[in-house]
Design a protein around this motif. Sequence first.
Motif, PDB file in Angstrom:
ATOM      1  N   ARG A 182      77.401  27.368  34.378  1.00 17.22           N
ATOM      2  CA  ARG A 182      76.186  27.522  35.189  1.00 17.22           C
ATOM      3  C   ARG A 182      76.225  28.748  36.100  1.00 17.22           C
ATOM      4  NH1 ARG A 182      72.320  23.529  37.217  1.00 17.22           N
ATOM      5  NH2 ARG A 182      73.633  21.900  36.301  1.00 17.22           N
ATOM      6  N   ASP A 183      77.243  28.880  36.909  1.00 17.99           N
ATOM      7  CA  ASP A 183      77.293  29.977  37.878  1.00 17.99           C
ATOM      8  C   ASP A 183      77.420  31.328  37.191  1.00 17.99           C
ATOM      9  OD1 ASP A 183      77.080  28.163  39.928  1.00 17.99           O
ATOM     10  OD2 ASP A 183      79.217  28.132  40.399  1.00 17.99           O
ATOM     11  N   ALA A 184      78.227  31.397  36.137  1.00 16.16           N
ATOM     12  CA  ALA A 184      78.437  32.670  35.446  1.00 16.16           C
ATOM     13  C   ALA A 184      77.164  33.154  34.764  1.00 16.16           C
ATOM     14  CB  ALA A 184      79.564  32.534  34.424  1.00 16.16           C
ATOM     15  N   VAL A 185      76.432  32.239  34.132  1.00 11.91           N
ATOM     16  CA  VAL A 185      75.177  32.622  33.475  1.00 11.91           C
ATOM     17  C   VAL A 185      74.149  33.056  34.511  1.00 11.91           C
ATOM     18  CG1 VAL A 185      73.218  31.763  32.133  1.00 11.91           C
ATOM     19  CG2 VAL A 185      75.546  31.217  31.419  1.00 11.91           C
ATOM     20  N   LYS A 186      74.039  32.311  35.593  1.00 14.90           N
ATOM     21  CA  LYS A 186      73.075  32.662  36.639  1.00 14.90           C
ATOM     22  C   LYS A 186      73.380  34.027  37.232  1.00 14.90           C
ATOM     23  CE  LYS A 186      71.161  30.987  41.014  1.00 14.90           C
ATOM     24  NZ  LYS A 186      71.166  29.884  42.021  1.00 14.90           N
ATOM     25  N   LYS A 187      74.665  34.293  37.490  1.00 22.04           N
ATOM     26  CA  LYS A 187      75.056  35.562  38.092  1.00 22.04           C
ATOM     27  C   LYS A 187      74.826  36.735  37.144  1.00 22.04           C
ATOM     28  CE  LYS A 187      79.025  37.949  40.165  1.00 22.04           C
ATOM     29  NZ  LYS A 187      80.454  37.830  40.585  1.00 22.04           N
ATOM     30  N   THR A 188      75.061  36.518  35.855  1.00 22.62           N
ATOM     31  CA  THR A 188      75.021  37.618  34.891  1.00 22.62           C
ATOM     32  C   THR A 188      73.660  37.809  34.245  1.00 22.62           C
ATOM     33  OG1 THR A 188      77.352  37.155  34.419  1.00 22.62           O
ATOM     34  CG2 THR A 188      76.185  38.599  32.883  1.00 22.62           C
ATOM     35  N   PHE A 189      73.047  36.726  33.801  1.00 21.45           N
ATOM     36  CA  PHE A 189      71.760  36.821  33.105  1.00 21.45           C
ATOM     37  C   PHE A 189      70.567  36.629  34.036  1.00 21.45           C
ATOM     38  CE2 PHE A 189      74.385  36.310  29.355  1.00 21.45           C
ATOM     39  CZ  PHE A 189      73.715  37.033  28.386  1.00 21.45           C
ATOM     40  N   GLY A 190      70.769  35.937  35.171  1.00 22.33           N
ATOM     41  CA  GLY A 190      69.682  35.754  36.121  1.00 22.33           C
ATOM     42  C   GLY A 190      69.295  34.304  36.293  1.00 22.33           C
ATOM     43  N   PRO A 191      68.657  33.972  37.417  1.00 21.45           N
ATOM     44  CA  PRO A 191      68.311  32.576  37.736  1.00 21.45           C
ATOM     45  C   PRO A 191      67.216  31.995  36.850  1.00 21.45           C
ATOM     46  CG  PRO A 191      67.375  34.074  39.355  1.00 21.45           C
ATOM     47  CD  PRO A 191      68.276  34.901  38.493  1.00 21.45           C
ATOM     48  N   GLU A 192      66.506  32.846  36.093  1.00 19.00           N
ATOM     49  CA  GLU A 192      65.453  32.303  35.220  1.00 19.00           C
ATOM     50  C   GLU A 192      66.025  31.521  34.051  1.00 19.00           C
ATOM     51  OE1 GLU A 192      66.077  36.651  33.934  1.00 19.00           O
ATOM     52  OE2 GLU A 192      66.093  35.451  35.770  1.00 19.00           O
ATOM     53  N   PHE A 193      67.313  31.706  33.757  1.00 19.15           N
ATOM     54  CA  PHE A 193      67.974  30.934  32.697  1.00 19.15           C
ATOM     55  C   PHE A 193      68.412  29.594  33.273  1.00 19.15           C
ATOM     56  CE2 PHE A 193      68.064  35.066  30.807  1.00 19.15           C
ATOM     57  CZ  PHE A 193      68.079  34.848  29.440  1.00 19.15           C
ATOM     58  N   GLU A 194      67.796  28.513  32.796  1.00 20.31           N
ATOM     59  CA  GLU A 194      68.078  27.176  33.310  1.00 20.31           C
ATOM     60  C   GLU A 194      68.820  26.356  32.258  1.00 20.31           C
ATOM     61  OE1 GLU A 194      64.943  25.426  36.102  1.00 20.31           O
ATOM     62  OE2 GLU A 194      63.740  26.501  34.612  1.00 20.31           O
ATOM     63  N   PRO A 195      69.761  25.495  32.674  1.00 21.47           N
ATOM     64  CA  PRO A 195      70.539  24.721  31.716  1.00 21.47           C
ATOM     65  C   PRO A 195      69.837  23.440  31.281  1.00 21.47           C
ATOM     66  CG  PRO A 195      71.370  24.336  33.925  1.00 21.47           C
ATOM     67  CD  PRO A 195      70.255  25.352  34.061  1.00 21.47           C
ATOM     68  N   ILE A 196      69.993  23.114  30.005  1.00 24.43           N
ATOM     69  CA  ILE A 196      69.523  21.841  29.461  1.00 24.43           C
ATOM     70  C   ILE A 196      70.666  21.214  28.674  1.00 24.43           C
ATOM     71  CG2 ILE A 196      67.086  22.483  29.356  1.00 24.43           C
ATOM     72  CD1 ILE A 196      67.472  23.066  26.367  1.00 24.43           C
ATOM     73  N   ALA A 197      70.697  19.898  28.649  1.00 16.96           N
ATOM     74  CA  ALA A 197      71.759  19.166  27.964  1.00 16.96           C
ATOM     75  C   ALA A 197      71.216  18.530  26.694  1.00 16.96           C
ATOM     76  CB  ALA A 197      72.334  18.092  28.889  1.00 16.96           C
ATOM     77  N   THR A 198      71.876  18.806  25.582  1.00 19.33           N
ATOM     78  CA  THR A 198      71.535  18.197  24.292  1.00 19.33           C
ATOM     79  C   THR A 198      72.813  17.608  23.711  1.00 19.33           C
ATOM     80  OG1 THR A 198      72.013  20.109  22.870  1.00 19.33           O
ATOM     81  CG2 THR A 198      69.854  20.057  23.977  1.00 19.33           C
ATOM     82  N   PRO A 199      72.713  16.718  22.729  1.00 17.17           N
ATOM     83  CA  PRO A 199      73.936  16.124  22.178  1.00 17.17           C
ATOM     84  C   PRO A 199      74.907  17.172  21.643  1.00 17.17           C
ATOM     85  CG  PRO A 199      72.010  14.890  21.466  1.00 17.17           C
ATOM     86  CD  PRO A 199      71.492  16.125  22.150  1.00 17.17           C
TER      87      PRO A 199
END
Length: 320
Positions: A182-199
Amino acid sequence: MIDRVTYALRQPLDAALATTRPEVKRGRKRCALVRGDMALLYVQDVDPGHAALRNDGAVVDLGGVKAYQVESRREGAVSGCAITVPVSFQRAVQFELGLQSRSKDCGLLRDFATAGAAKLPRDLVYPPDAQDSARVGACANWVSTSKGETCDPAVEAQVPAGAEAILAAGAADPNVECAVFRDAVKKTFGPEFEPIATPGSCYFVEPRHRVQIEAGATLNGGAPGDWHADPNGTFKDHRQHSFSGNPGATLHTEDDSGFLMYVSPFGNLGSRGHVRLLISSQQERGVDEWPRSRALPVVDVAKAHAVMELVMATHFRGAR
């Protein structure tokens, strides 16, 4: 639904020559605005239950009514436009420029669609920020054919200490996989990328659909060396890298639309379990372009490297 006043304001010299014609095509009712033998505009009943509408259309505001717009481009020139107004999870009204229309301007169609949407009862349409499908929250931005039954917005989860414990927890709960990245993606790609959980996977999604990210940290799915070996020859550019002292493999898809990274937190590419990051280019919402280059921008590949480096340094630098 076809507002003649809008047409008269746009094309005053042709307004008196245009007529409307009811039609049925492939079992769907529609009405055409025609001038002579030329169809200028269609309004039709469509089924928006399939994923393509919400995957491909850009969300637009028609005077307080939610709609999806797709502009078609061929060889760099605008060739058409369609705007779809959901009236339920499964039904919608679509406005589309005819092939013979002199103008391919989405702005022209927006005027018609706004006037038409204003004629629909308010309890049928959705406000611009409303949920108009079974997908909840960030799941609405997932590029998938799923209706949303296998997706949930990721929730906060504790990342345990130690590689074995992290990968075991990730195998049991995709929210842990999201928490690892979560933190690495937000820092590198930006806060517009939000996490979702799938199986079995965590995804990071963004509203424009330019890039989608899959992330994982799991004891399932094989060793990084299995992907590097690629026995079926599915990928290209197989390379070995070190991420904060952890060995890993990177690969590209044959069309360069995807970049894959598999890293071992156990110091051995042959050890079962991996930390992975897969990024892929997608069709940008609101644009149907042909031909379209599917290649990932070099800058996104560089960002993926940075994310993996940060993840391995943060969670997997200690004792294994």
